[in-house]
Each structure stands twice: as C-alpha cells, then as structure tokens.
Design a protein around this motif. Sequence first.
Motif, short mmCIF file in Angstrom:
data_model
loop_
_atom_site.label_atom_id
_atom_site.label_comp_id
_atom_site.label_asym_id
_atom_site.label_seq_id
_atom_site.Cartn_x
_atom_site.Cartn_y
_atom_site.Cartn_z
N THR A 118 59.41 74.01 50.58
CA THR A 118 60.20 73.83 49.38
C THR A 118 59.94 75.00 48.43
O THR A 118 58.89 75.64 48.49
CB THR A 118 59.81 72.53 48.67
OG1 THR A 118 58.39 72.52 48.45
CG2 THR A 118 60.17 71.33 49.52
N PRO A 119 60.87 75.31 47.55
CA PRO A 119 60.69 76.46 46.65
C PRO A 119 59.45 76.31 45.78
O PRO A 119 59.10 75.21 45.34
CB PRO A 119 61.97 76.43 45.79
CG PRO A 119 62.96 75.69 46.62
CD PRO A 119 62.17 74.67 47.38
N VAL B 99 46.98 82.01 59.66
CA VAL B 99 48.08 81.44 60.44
C VAL B 99 49.40 81.85 59.80
O VAL B 99 49.61 81.59 58.62
CB VAL B 99 47.98 79.91 60.51
CG1 VAL B 99 49.17 79.33 61.27
CG2 VAL B 99 46.69 79.47 61.18
N PRO B 100 50.28 82.51 60.53
CA PRO B 100 51.55 82.97 59.95
C PRO B 100 52.33 81.83 59.31
O PRO B 100 52.48 80.76 59.90
CB PRO B 100 52.30 83.55 61.15
CG PRO B 100 51.24 83.91 62.13
CD PRO B 100 50.16 82.88 61.96
N GLY B 101 52.79 82.06 58.10
CA GLY B 101 53.62 81.08 57.42
C GLY B 101 52.87 79.94 56.78
O GLY B 101 53.50 79.03 56.22
N MET B 102 51.53 79.93 56.82
CA MET B 102 50.76 78.80 56.32
C MET B 102 50.05 79.10 55.01
O MET B 102 49.06 78.46 54.66
CB MET B 102 49.76 78.33 57.37
CG MET B 102 50.42 77.72 58.60
SD MET B 102 51.48 76.29 58.24
CE MET B 102 50.24 75.09 57.72
N GLU B 103 50.53 80.09 54.27
CA GLU B 103 50.04 80.33 52.91
C GLU B 103 50.99 79.62 51.97
O GLU B 103 52.19 79.92 51.94
CB GLU B 103 50.01 81.82 52.61
CG GLU B 103 49.39 82.19 51.27
CD GLU B 103 47.88 82.36 51.34
OE1 GLU B 103 47.24 82.42 50.28
OE2 GLU B 103 47.36 82.42 52.47
N SER B 104 50.51 78.65 51.21
CA SER B 104 51.39 77.79 50.43
C SER B 104 51.00 77.76 48.96
O SER B 104 49.83 77.71 48.63
CB SER B 104 51.35 76.37 50.99
OG SER B 104 52.14 75.50 50.22
N LYS B 105 52.00 77.77 48.11
CA LYS B 105 51.78 77.64 46.68
C LYS B 105 52.33 76.31 46.14
O LYS B 105 52.40 76.10 44.93
CB LYS B 105 52.45 78.81 45.94
CG LYS B 105 51.77 80.14 46.17
CD LYS B 105 50.44 80.23 45.43
CE LYS B 105 50.67 80.34 43.92
NZ LYS B 105 49.38 80.37 43.18
N THR B 106 52.71 75.45 47.04
CA THR B 106 53.18 74.12 46.65
C THR B 106 52.84 73.14 47.76
O THR B 106 52.85 73.51 48.94
CB THR B 106 54.71 74.13 46.40
OG1 THR B 106 55.13 72.87 45.91
CG2 THR B 106 55.48 74.47 47.65
N HIS C 280 47.30 76.02 45.66
CA HIS C 280 47.21 77.14 46.60
C HIS C 280 46.50 76.66 47.85
O HIS C 280 45.45 76.02 47.76
CB HIS C 280 46.46 78.32 45.98
CG HIS C 280 46.59 79.59 46.76
ND1 HIS C 280 46.06 80.79 46.31
CD2 HIS C 280 47.17 79.88 47.95
CE1 HIS C 280 46.33 81.75 47.20
NE2 HIS C 280 47.00 81.20 48.21
N LYS C 281 47.07 76.97 49.01
CA LYS C 281 46.46 76.61 50.28
C LYS C 281 46.64 77.73 51.27
O LYS C 281 47.70 78.37 51.33
CB LYS C 281 47.09 75.32 50.84
CG LYS C 281 46.47 74.87 52.17
CD LYS C 281 46.99 73.49 52.57
CE LYS C 281 46.29 72.99 53.82
NZ LYS C 281 46.66 71.59 54.16
N SER C 282 45.61 77.99 52.07
CA SER C 282 45.71 78.97 53.14
C SER C 282 45.02 78.41 54.38
O SER C 282 44.04 77.68 54.28
CB SER C 282 45.09 80.31 52.73
OG SER C 282 43.74 80.14 52.32
N THR C 283 45.56 78.77 55.55
CA THR C 283 45.05 78.25 56.82
C THR C 283 44.73 79.40 57.75
O THR C 283 45.50 80.35 57.86
CB THR C 283 46.08 77.32 57.48
OG1 THR C 283 46.43 76.27 56.57
CG2 THR C 283 45.53 76.70 58.76
#
Length: 212
Positions: free
Chosen positions: A31-32, A68-75, A108-111
């Motif tokens: 989601t945005p 992990v590609p695409g798994m950095e999240s700010k929401t 903030h989340k990163s994997t």
Amino acid sequence: MTARLCTSALCAAAMLVAGCAHSVDGTAVRTPAGIDEDSRSPVDVDTVLLERAQMQAITGAGADLTVVPGMESKTPVDIELLLESVPPQCQWVFAETQVFGTEVEEFHKSTFQNPPKGGLISQAAAGYRDSDVARGAFDNLVSLIEGCGATGSGPAIVGDVTTTTDAVHTRPGSCGRDYRVKSAVLVEVTFCAFPDSVPDIVMSNILANVPG
C-alpha cells in the motif's frame, strides 16, 4: 504448518511463520507509504533499526546476509491472500496492521536472508504518539498471541510463548518472533534458522537506540 517453496518476496513473511527458509526474489506489492507524514511520534524509528553491516556482524553471516528484494517497508503490510489459511484468531501473523494496531505514527521494517544457511531475519519498529499508546498496542498484541495459542493451530503458529511486562516471544519450531515495547516504540524481530542468541542481540541493539 507445512513448509512450501516461495516464489516471491511476499512469501518471506509467510516463511517466518511456516518455518520454511528458502531464498527468495521478486518485488512485493504494498500500500502507498504515508504513515510517517506529520508523525507525532517522539522517536524517529528510522534511526533505531540496525544497518546491514551490523546485522551481518551479529548474525555471523557476513556478506552472505542480504536484503530480501522488495521487503523494505515503511508501512505495515497485510498479506490478504494468506489470511484465510489460518484460524481467525491467528490471522495477525499475516496482518501487520493487527500486530502494530491502528495508531502507528511511523513504521520501518527490513528483512534479510542468508541463502547458504537457509536463514531469514527481520527487524521492525513502530512509533506511536506516546508511551501509553505504544503500551496499548503491545498489550493488544499479547492478547492476539494468546488467542492464537488457544486454537488447535497454536502449537504450529506460535509454539512456546514467553511473556513479561514489556516483552513477548513466540517459538514455533526453528522460527520465532520477539516483541518489546520501550518508550513510544514497539519493536519486532522475526527469524528462522538462527539461534535464539541472534534475535536477542539484534533486539538489545535496537532497544539501545530507543531513547527513554
């Protein structure tokens, strides 16, 4: 839960629950962003998470530990396709909006993955407007975990649960989730195929960055 081969980055979250630990690639659809716009949190959660080099050192994986590609999240992200695969009481394992609640000011989340060893580890921090709201989110999460643990799927999804005043740990097989509340921040560390000492050190280092 039965281990399964995952073919997109979206499955990384599922692997931390199901216990499979395969390397993944691809891009997750999210989601945005916008949670931290006009944030009222006294803590900038971007400053409390660990850098990749720190994670590489703590895990002992060195350069083998990669994002992990695409798994950095700010929401917070919900994996809607997997919600129906577990009892309603356990759907929070695929729904970060339930884990962290509705009053998140910033996130903030990163994997990371360690393909040679089949390991996965993630770090996340949610900031709230004050410590009372953060405590409320933590207490609600504990209730969710207890509710899931009381179902027939509980042993596979949450496993052994340890709860203290400001921490809760779940240990289903070789995977686990650790949560700690400090000040206005709720921290999450999830992992597969790493010894318990690794998430403990990751959590301690993140908490050291949280003021208060």
